[in-house]
Write a protein that holds these residues in place. Structure first.
Motif, mmCIF file in Angstrom:
data_model
loop_
_atom_site.group_PDB
_atom_site.id
_atom_site.type_symbol
_atom_site.label_atom_id
_atom_site.label_comp_id
_atom_site.label_asym_id
_atom_site.label_seq_id
_atom_site.Cartn_x
_atom_site.Cartn_y
_atom_site.Cartn_z
ATOM 1 N N THR A 1 15.291 38.433 -10.345
ATOM 2 C CA THR A 1 15.894 37.966 -11.327
ATOM 3 C C THR A 1 16.228 37.524 -12.532
ATOM 4 N N ARG B 1 21.003 31.018 -6.851
ATOM 5 C CA ARG B 1 19.871 31.478 -7.350
ATOM 6 C C ARG B 1 18.839 30.660 -7.785
ATOM 7 N N ARG C 1 22.552 36.587 -6.659
ATOM 8 C CA ARG C 1 21.717 35.886 -6.525
ATOM 9 C C ARG C 1 20.734 35.119 -6.187
#
Length: 113
Positions: free
Chosen positions: A61, A29, A80
């Motif tokens: 997110t 991420r 991610r």
């Protein structure tokens, strides 16, 4: 009562990418967020991003992270990474928005003196 806590995922092998057998120093991420910055900060010099679109870009997110942390849902690195790129885009847009209004404020204050 649910307690908000810091989730340290940067060093978890299952949440990181590997290149030539070496683990990235951050999670998928955050890698996506940095890639999003790298892509969109130069673009911002030519195109302004609406603040609402920037905030909307951060939502995937946020939703992915919160549902993974508190709803016993496991995300994957591709999701991610993609949502991280969107967040990088949104954060770059918000940074541009804030910087613009700081500059405008200083120009206004300068003219008052």
């Amino acid at each position: 009562m649910t307690k908000i806590q810091f989730v340290d995922c940067h060093r978890l092998p299952e949440r990181s990418f590997f290149y030539k057998g070496k683990q990235f120093p951050m999670c998928a991420r955050c890698t996506g967020i940095y890639v999003g910055y790298a892509i969109f900060i130069p673009i911002i010099f030519f195109f302004k991003i609406n603040i609402f679109i920037a905030l909307l870009a951060i939502m995937p997110t946020t939703i992915d992270g919160i549902t993974q942390a508190y709803c016993k849902r496991e995300s994957n690195n591709i999701l991610r990474f993609i949502t991280g790129i969107l967040a990088g885009f949104g954060l770059a847009g918000i940074s541009d928005f804030i910087a613009y209004y700081i500059v405008v404020s200083f120009k206004f204050l300068y003219h008052l003196i």
